[in-house]
Design a protein around this motif. Structure first.
Motif, short mmCIF file in Angstrom:
data_model
loop_
_atom_site.label_atom_id
_atom_site.label_comp_id
_atom_site.label_asym_id
_atom_site.label_seq_id
_atom_site.Cartn_x
_atom_site.Cartn_y
_atom_site.Cartn_z
N ARG A 1 0.85 -1.19 0.00
CA ARG A 1 0.00 0.00 0.00
C ARG A 1 0.87 1.23 0.00
O ARG A 1 1.52 1.54 0.99
CB ARG A 1 -0.90 0.04 1.24
N TYR A 2 0.95 1.88 -1.15
CA TYR A 2 1.71 3.11 -1.29
C TYR A 2 3.16 2.95 -0.84
O TYR A 2 3.69 3.78 -0.10
CB TYR A 2 1.03 4.26 -0.55
N GLY A 3 3.80 1.85 -1.24
CA GLY A 3 5.20 1.64 -0.94
C GLY A 3 5.48 1.01 0.42
O GLY A 3 6.64 0.83 0.79
N ARG A 4 4.45 0.67 1.17
CA ARG A 4 4.62 0.04 2.49
C ARG A 4 4.00 -1.35 2.47
O ARG A 4 2.88 -1.53 1.99
CB ARG A 4 3.92 0.86 3.58
N ASP A 5 4.71 -2.32 3.01
CA ASP A 5 4.15 -3.66 3.15
C ASP A 5 3.16 -3.67 4.31
O ASP A 5 3.45 -3.14 5.39
CB ASP A 5 5.24 -4.70 3.42
N VAL A 6 1.99 -4.24 4.07
CA VAL A 6 0.97 -4.38 5.12
C VAL A 6 0.49 -5.83 5.15
O VAL A 6 0.65 -6.56 4.18
CB VAL A 6 -0.22 -3.42 4.91
#
Length: 69
Positions: free
Chosen positions: A33-38
């Motif tokens: 999500r927008y460059g972040r792993d979730v």
């Protein structure tokens, strides 16, 4: 994909080519999500998902995946 999805979930295409039920062939391995792993996301949010498994080569635009098992 719709609803809440989480890494590790397994999916199958809604309709198998022969009209039958197939094994769980695709697993969600990562969500970006927008460059972040979730670990999960829920509607109405969007994210880039990474899938693995023997069914990945058969994916195409418009194919509906449903959670299995």
């Amino acid at each position: 994909m719709g609803g809440v999805v989480r890494t590790g979930q397994k999916f199958v295409s809604e309709a198998a080519p022969d009209g039958g039920v197939t094994e769980c062939e695709v697993m969600l391995t990562a969500i970006d999500r927008y460059g972040r792993d979730v670990d999960f996301f829920d509607p109405p949010h969007a994210a880039k998902v990474h899938l693995s498994g023997r069914g990945v080569s058969m994916l195409q635009p418009g194919l509906i995946l449903v959670e299995c098992g």
